[in-house]
Motif scaffolding. Sequence first.
Motif, PDB file in Angstrom:
ATOM      1  N   LYS A 248       1.060  -1.316   0.280  1.00 25.98           N
ATOM      2  CA  LYS A 248       0.004  -0.350   0.208  1.00 25.98           C
ATOM      3  C   LYS A 248       0.930   1.241  -0.257  1.00 25.98           C
ATOM      4  CE  LYS A 248      -3.840   2.383   2.310  1.00 25.98           C
ATOM      5  NZ  LYS A 248      -5.374   2.641   3.936  1.00 25.98           N
ATOM      6  N   ASP A 249       0.051   2.213  -1.129  1.00 26.88           N
ATOM      7  CA  ASP A 249       0.931   3.581  -0.900  1.00 26.88           C
ATOM      8  C   ASP A 249       0.881   4.505   0.307  1.00 26.88           C
ATOM      9  OD1 ASP A 249       2.947   2.514  -3.750  1.00 26.88           O
ATOM     10  OD2 ASP A 249       1.074   3.027  -4.277  1.00 26.88           O
ATOM     11  N   LYS A 250       1.775   5.210   0.831  1.00 24.97           N
ATOM     12  CA  LYS A 250       0.640   6.259   1.404  1.00 24.97           C
ATOM     13  C   LYS A 250       0.504   7.531   0.966  1.00 24.97           C
ATOM     14  CE  LYS A 250       5.528   6.837   4.548  1.00 24.97           C
ATOM     15  NZ  LYS A 250       6.338   7.235   4.765  1.00 24.97           N
ATOM     16  N   SER A 251      -0.730   7.875   1.286  1.00 22.66           N
ATOM     17  CA  SER A 251      -1.185   8.468   0.118  1.00 22.66           C
ATOM     18  C   SER A 251      -0.567  10.206  -0.505  1.00 22.66           C
ATOM     19  CB  SER A 251      -2.168   9.664   1.670  1.00 22.66           C
ATOM     20  OG  SER A 251      -3.576   8.345   2.225  1.00 22.66           O
ATOM     21  N   SER A 252       0.144  10.289   0.585  1.00 23.78           N
ATOM     22  CA  SER A 252       1.187  11.546  -0.089  1.00 23.78           C
ATOM     23  C   SER A 252       1.800  10.870  -1.505  1.00 23.78           C
ATOM     24  CB  SER A 252       2.193  12.102   1.276  1.00 23.78           C
ATOM     25  OG  SER A 252       3.137  11.154   1.204  1.00 23.78           O
ATOM     26  N   TYR A 253       2.752   9.211  -1.208  1.00 20.81           N
ATOM     27  CA  TYR A 253       2.810   9.405  -2.758  1.00 20.81           C
ATOM     28  C   TYR A 253       2.185   8.751  -3.891  1.00 20.81           C
ATOM     29  CZ  TYR A 253       6.092   6.062  -5.650  1.00 20.81           C
ATOM     30  OH  TYR A 253       6.657   5.804  -7.011  1.00 20.81           O
ATOM     31  N   PHE A 254       0.763   8.223  -3.365  1.00 18.60           N
ATOM     32  CA  PHE A 254      -0.048   8.519  -4.024  1.00 18.60           C
ATOM     33  C   PHE A 254      -0.492   9.110  -5.024  1.00 18.60           C
ATOM     34  CE2 PHE A 254      -4.356   7.261  -5.021  1.00 18.60           C
ATOM     35  CZ  PHE A 254      -4.634   6.867  -5.802  1.00 18.60           C
ATOM     36  N   GLU A 255      -0.820  10.645  -4.444  1.00 20.97           N
ATOM     37  CA  GLU A 255      -1.323  11.639  -4.668  1.00 20.97           C
ATOM     38  C   GLU A 255      -0.598  12.955  -4.986  1.00 20.97           C
ATOM     39  OE1 GLU A 255      -2.790  13.652  -1.469  1.00 20.97           O
ATOM     40  OE2 GLU A 255      -4.021  12.508  -1.076  1.00 20.97           O
ATOM     41  N   LYS A 256       1.290  12.910  -4.702  1.00 22.76           N
ATOM     42  CA  LYS A 256       2.126  12.635  -5.751  1.00 22.76           C
ATOM     43  C   LYS A 256       2.452  13.048  -7.745  1.00 22.76           C
ATOM     44  CE  LYS A 256       7.229  14.311  -5.462  1.00 22.76           C
ATOM     45  NZ  LYS A 256       8.312  14.235  -4.326  1.00 22.76           N
ATOM     46  N   TYR A 257       2.377  11.220  -7.605  1.00 22.13           N
ATOM     47  CA  TYR A 257       2.565  10.686  -8.361  1.00 22.13           C
ATOM     48  C   TYR A 257       1.397  10.488  -9.190  1.00 22.13           C
ATOM     49  CZ  TYR A 257       7.237  10.686  -7.303  1.00 22.13           C
ATOM     50  OH  TYR A 257       8.967  10.894  -7.023  1.00 22.13           O
ATOM     51  N   ASN A 258      -0.059  11.082  -8.608  1.00 23.13           N
ATOM     52  CA  ASN A 258      -1.161  10.649  -9.304  1.00 23.13           C
ATOM     53  C   ASN A 258      -1.050   9.409 -10.367  1.00 23.13           C
ATOM     54  OD1 ASN A 258      -3.538  11.644 -10.263  1.00 23.13           O
ATOM     55  ND2 ASN A 258      -2.668  11.922 -12.312  1.00 23.13           N
ATOM     56  N   LEU A 259      -1.453   7.989  -9.232  1.00 20.90           N
ATOM     57  CA  LEU A 259      -1.196   6.518  -9.773  1.00 20.90           C
ATOM     58  C   LEU A 259      -3.011   6.281  -9.506  1.00 20.90           C
ATOM     59  CD1 LEU A 259       1.432   5.262  -6.835  1.00 20.90           C
ATOM     60  CD2 LEU A 259       1.781   6.116  -9.279  1.00 20.90           C
ATOM     61  N   ALA A 260      -2.877   5.274 -10.587  1.00 25.49           N
ATOM     62  CA  ALA A 260      -4.254   4.810 -10.411  1.00 25.49           C
ATOM     63  C   ALA A 260      -4.800   3.733  -9.693  1.00 25.49           C
ATOM     64  CB  ALA A 260      -4.373   3.541 -12.805  1.00 25.49           C
ATOM     65  N   HIS A 261      -3.709   2.757  -8.844  1.00 29.51           N
ATOM     66  CA  HIS A 261      -4.175   2.686  -7.511  1.00 29.51           C
ATOM     67  C   HIS A 261      -3.102   2.772  -6.490  1.00 29.51           C
ATOM     68  CE1 HIS A 261      -6.459  -0.050 -10.263  1.00 29.51           C
ATOM     69  NE2 HIS A 261      -5.627   0.203 -11.341  1.00 29.51           N
ATOM     70  N   GLN A 262      -3.212   2.533  -5.302  1.00 30.79           N
ATOM     71  CA  GLN A 262      -3.405   3.041  -3.944  1.00 30.79           C
ATOM     72  C   GLN A 262      -2.471   1.564  -3.640  1.00 30.79           C
ATOM     73  OE1 GLN A 262      -4.536   5.480  -1.080  1.00 30.79           O
ATOM     74  NE2 GLN A 262      -2.757   5.598  -0.239  1.00 30.79           N
ATOM     75  N   LYS A 263      -3.414   0.703  -3.535  1.00 33.41           N
ATOM     76  CA  LYS A 263      -3.358  -0.477  -3.225  1.00 33.41           C
ATOM     77  C   LYS A 263      -2.898  -1.969  -4.368  1.00 33.41           C
ATOM     78  CE  LYS A 263      -5.911   0.135   0.688  1.00 33.41           C
ATOM     79  NZ  LYS A 263      -7.411  -0.713   0.895  1.00 33.41           N
ATOM     80  N   HIS A 264      -1.743  -2.144  -4.093  1.00 33.65           N
ATOM     81  CA  HIS A 264      -1.019  -3.673  -5.379  1.00 33.65           C
ATOM     82  C   HIS A 264      -1.044  -4.435  -4.462  1.00 33.65           C
ATOM     83  CE1 HIS A 264       0.274   0.511  -6.765  1.00 33.65           C
ATOM     84  NE2 HIS A 264       0.482   0.774  -5.718  1.00 33.65           N
ATOM     85  N   TYR A 265      -1.585  -5.474  -4.922  1.00 30.77           N
ATOM     86  CA  TYR A 265      -1.303  -7.236  -4.527  1.00 30.77           C
ATOM     87  C   TYR A 265      -1.310  -8.221  -5.884  1.00 30.77           C
ATOM     88  CZ  TYR A 265      -6.776  -5.993  -5.437  1.00 30.77           C
ATOM     89  OH  TYR A 265      -7.581  -5.833  -5.654  1.00 30.77           O
ATOM     90  N   GLY A 266      -1.370  -8.999  -5.498  1.00 30.32           N
ATOM     91  CA  GLY A 266      -1.532 -10.210  -6.712  1.00 30.32           C
ATOM     92  C   GLY A 266      -0.767 -11.855  -6.312  1.00 30.32           C
ATOM     93  N   PHE A 267      -0.996 -13.280  -7.351  1.00 30.81           N
ATOM     94  CA  PHE A 267      -0.696 -13.367  -6.619  1.00 30.81           C
ATOM     95  C   PHE A 267       0.195 -14.539  -7.729  1.00 30.81           C
ATOM     96  CE2 PHE A 267      -5.015 -14.589  -7.905  1.00 30.81           C
ATOM     97  CZ  PHE A 267      -4.997 -16.157  -8.598  1.00 30.81           C
ATOM     98  N   ASN A 268       0.267 -15.948  -7.651  1.00 31.34           N
ATOM     99  CA  ASN A 268       1.550 -16.577  -9.084  1.00 31.34           C
ATOM    100  C   ASN A 268       2.075 -17.812  -7.963  1.00 31.34           C
ATOM    101  OD1 ASN A 268       4.196 -16.481 -10.178  1.00 31.34           O
ATOM    102  ND2 ASN A 268       2.215 -17.181 -10.993  1.00 31.34           N
ATOM    103  N   ILE A 269       0.475 -19.031  -8.910  1.00 34.13           N
ATOM    104  CA  ILE A 269       0.944 -20.182  -8.484  1.00 34.13           C
ATOM    105  C   ILE A 269       2.022 -20.890  -9.844  1.00 34.13           C
ATOM    106  CG2 ILE A 269      -0.469 -22.398  -8.107  1.00 34.13           C
ATOM    107  CD1 ILE A 269      -3.067 -20.377  -7.392  1.00 34.13           C
ATOM    108  N   LYS A 270       2.643 -21.566  -9.538  1.00 28.67           N
ATOM    109  CA  LYS A 270       2.965 -22.183 -10.706  1.00 28.67           C
ATOM    110  C   LYS A 270       4.075 -23.737 -10.466  1.00 28.67           C
ATOM    111  CE  LYS A 270       7.430 -21.673 -13.129  1.00 28.67           C
ATOM    112  NZ  LYS A 270       8.996 -21.352 -13.182  1.00 28.67           N
ATOM    113  N   TYR A 271       3.190 -24.580 -10.953  1.00 26.29           N
ATOM    114  CA  TYR A 271       3.525 -26.506 -10.570  1.00 26.29           C
ATOM    115  C   TYR A 271       4.017 -26.977 -11.935  1.00 26.29           C
ATOM    116  CZ  TYR A 271       2.227 -31.062  -9.233  1.00 26.29           C
ATOM    117  OH  TYR A 271       1.348 -31.804  -8.764  1.00 26.29           O
ATOM    118  N   GLU A 272       4.769 -27.593 -11.525  1.00 30.80           N
ATOM    119  CA  GLU A 272       5.149 -28.489 -12.944  1.00 30.80           C
ATOM    120  C   GLU A 272       5.645 -29.713 -11.891  1.00 30.80           C
ATOM    121  OE1 GLU A 272       9.056 -26.541 -15.199  1.00 30.80           O
ATOM    122  OE2 GLU A 272       8.982 -25.593 -13.461  1.00 30.80           O
TER     123      GLU A 272
END
Length: 663
Positions: A248-272
Amino acid sequence: MLLRISFFILLLGTFVFAEVKIFATKAVDSNGVMTLDNPVIFYNDSIIQAQKGYITKKRKIILKNKVFILYQKNSVISANSLTAYSSRNIEMSDIFFYDKTMDGWVLAKHSVSKNENIYFKKINFSTCCIKNPDWFMKAANGVYNRNKKTLKLYNITLVINKVPVFYLPYWFINFDKTRRSGLLKPYIGYSENEGLLYSQPVYFVTAVNSDLEITPTIRTLRGKGIYSIFRFVDSPTSEGYIKAGYFKDKSSYFEKYNLAHQKHYGFNIKYERKYVFNAYDSLYTNLKYAKDVDYFYLDAYNNKFDNAYLSDKIITSELNYIDVTNTNLYGAYFKYFIDTSKLSNDTTWQILPQLNYHVFLNKKYGILNLVDVNIYNYYRKTGSNFVFGNVLMPVSLYYSLFNDYLKFKITETLNAGYGFYYQTSSRKSKYTNLFTQIKLYTSLTKVGGIIHIISPSLTLNLKNYSKSDIYTDLMDAPEIQNSLNFNLFQIMENDYFKLTHTLNDTYFLSSRKFSDMENKLYLSVGKYTYEENNRYSLNKGYVVYNNFKISYNNNPFDGFISHVYQRNISRAVTLGAGYKINTYKRLYSEYSYDTDKKYIKYWLLGVKLDKKCWNYNLSFKQSRIPILEENGISYKKDNIITVNITLNPIGGVNQTFVFKGNK
């Protein structure tokens, strides 16, 4: 003459008796105290010797002067004195301790050995040469556990080249390569925009075949988050991991760089997995989801702020299954795309699935042939869907001529494709190509003072039939041109020199034009090497691209000069030089100048050391980046400091600091 004295010592806290065998050149018993000259003691897996020894009435053993202990053929201890109250309680002074497991040594003023622990006071530890070590840890106290193979140090000063550089209240070193739960090496970095980065992995051994890593991370000017990865091996032929994270970005950083999202999340499942249903098939799965590509960039391990993660806005998930026999391959491939530049992926094309049937190259009745068939199902949630199939089928005849000095091969190839939108009545797309390839080639070898291998080939490509009607951007008809291709590859070498050379060009019969002729050359003669990659336009009569490098290596000096030319784009000269101060340390430098735009691209100074106990690579680089502005081109300087230091087996620092400069 050696005298043998045998008796039993009671092991404290147990009911087990162990025999101690003592030999000495002389033994004198006076008032209940036995004095030994040059005693040698055998006890369990230990051999102990000294110049002088005493055995008191209470069965206490005292050894003095050049005490030496060999323990289980792995540990060596030398000391000025040793006092053994029992086999589990031994004191020593002025100790040198070496254990093969840690491949390092300990110097201490005093030690007490109790059971499997050795307690040290006023301790120095290092893995370097004991005489004038390049680095060592100086600690007030320390504990080494023989069973767990761990060393704990307290109140430590790290000394490098006799200079104290760092203080730590505590340090733990695990020499056992067996997996253990605990803290891993932290990741540290710095960015002017995002501040100090600190990531601290916490490692958990969850089972014999699995582990878990949880890594809190912070970027002081941007925000904080947590990433985790669970790894497992569920069979001898399969493995995988599950990775997830949140930042999660700080509000000050999020607003300064006008980002599309303040929260960044995801996952990756790899299996062989190999041998899913039989002994010839395999499965590969790599499933990804992310709110945006910043999720990958903000990974806790990205302490170098590598922004390559930000360049590709497409996140691709894959699921593949193949089954292979001696003659055929069957495959099913699924691809799912997330375009992070879109608010919705309802119209993004997915390949669900691609089916593949492949017949391996085989020879029958003197004919070589293979077959490759693919069917693609392009799916999207909104809009009509598309199916496309293609077949590639070459058939070849091969002949050997003139006692195998010349080889001849003729190949007839069918390449056809057909596709349509199956939810609409739109026009069908299709193409058919039939072409012939005639190839003459050989490979000759001459052995003598110089080994010479030469492999020329001449290939004629003829288009027999070609027709295409394409009404979609999901299909491309292969472009077939009548052409004549020449290729030459050769190697010449002996004990003093080596040359490799490749020459390649194509002449297009219809347009009567040549492709760019490619010429690659590598020559090594003694201490010199010459490398060149050249592309020349025969049609226009000029060089399109040229890159050559001349190198010299004559210990302790080495150097190179290189030149890169791209017509109408750039031309640059780079110089490099190095000097090996000794077997382990090298100074190096580079200087690059753009001869077209008349400016220094970069210059670099560095020093590198590589020893068994430690290595480092320190460098400073100043680069100039051209910037196009309204009033012309100006240049911005970036100062880059690279610090790579590793103390074996403790760990180290691997970091690049970029300081944005002025114009």
